[in-house]
Design an enzyme around this catalytic site. Structure first.
Site: not given
Length: 249
Positions: A139, A152
């Site tokens: 990501s 995250y």
């Protein structure tokens, strides 16, 4: 792309990128092992795909679960050629000073330790067979700090480094280890992000997100010799040249 006779294990296969990836590989002739915590969802997908699919209920934060899924691949199809480390969560989105410590840690267990557990279970099998491909879903959050996403961002940064470590240790044994950063994808996670109202990502319009079959197709391409130059690296699907190589433009 022809994956006949190849066996692919996809974590987080119950929806989104994982489900689309399983369908794409199966349509190219691969045997697929579907893992997720949602047993009903992966059983439904396995029934849709047919006899070349196995549904294995699995919590990637538990090593025994993912080790069992790898064993199912070996017992059912004779080995494991590809591992897609896709399972990941972002909830609960919260600021550091108010984050629940246990919930924060659970995201690390899934997004980071789950990637390690998959590699730990798959690498010996692939090494003994003379090679294999391991791809981690990364990501932009791995390299950019975002408000409310400390768990995250941290887990994705750790998983990106873990992927590099696996390449360093496994390349000489024939392992092809890479990461794919797909950008924002139209999945359930984006609904969760939108609902949080925190940071600029939550303000994106649904039309800004790419469909889940784009990263699925990119993952298939990454398993071919055409992507060998990217072994050990992280590929970004935001890169227009990569999209062209995959056939998305």
């Amino acid at each position: 792309m022809d994956f006949s006779g190849k066996t692919v294990l996809v974590t987080g296969a119950s929806r989104g990128i994982g489900a689309s990836t399983a369908r794409q590989f199966a349509s190219a002739g691969a045997n697929v092992v579907l893992t997720a915590r949602s047993e009903s969802a992966i059983k439904e997908l396995a029934a849709e795909i047919g006899q070349n699919a196995r549904a294995v209920p699995c919590d990637v934060s538990r090593y025994d679960d993912i080790s069992n899924a790898v064993q199912v691949a070996c017992d059912s199809f004779g080995g494991l050629d590809v591992l897609i480390g896709n399972a990941g969560v972002i909830e609960p989105i919260s600021h550091l000073q108010s984050a629940d410590p246990d919930a924060w840690g659970q995201v690390i267990d899934i997004n980071l330790k789950g990637v390690f557990y998959g590699m730990r279970a798959a690498m010996p099998v692939m090494t003994e067979a003379g090679g294999g491909t391991i791809i981690t879903i990364s990501s932009g959050a791995a390299s950019s700090a975002l408000e409310g996403w400390s768990h995250y961002c941290t887990s994705k940064a750790g998983a990106a480094m873990l992927t590099r470590c696996a390449d360093k240790e496994g390349r000489a044994s024939g392992l092809r280890v890479m990461g794919l950063s797909p950008g924002t994808v139209a999945t359930e996670m984006q609904h969760e992000i939108k609902a949080s109202g925190i940071n600029p990502v939550s303000q994106l319009d649904w039309s800004d997100h790419i469909p889940p079959d784009w990263p699925a197709r990119a993952l298939m391409w990454m398993c071919t010799k055409d992507a060998d130059e990217f072994v050990g690296e992280e590929i970004s699907l935001r890169n227009e040249d990569i999209r062209k190589r995959v056939g998305l433009i």
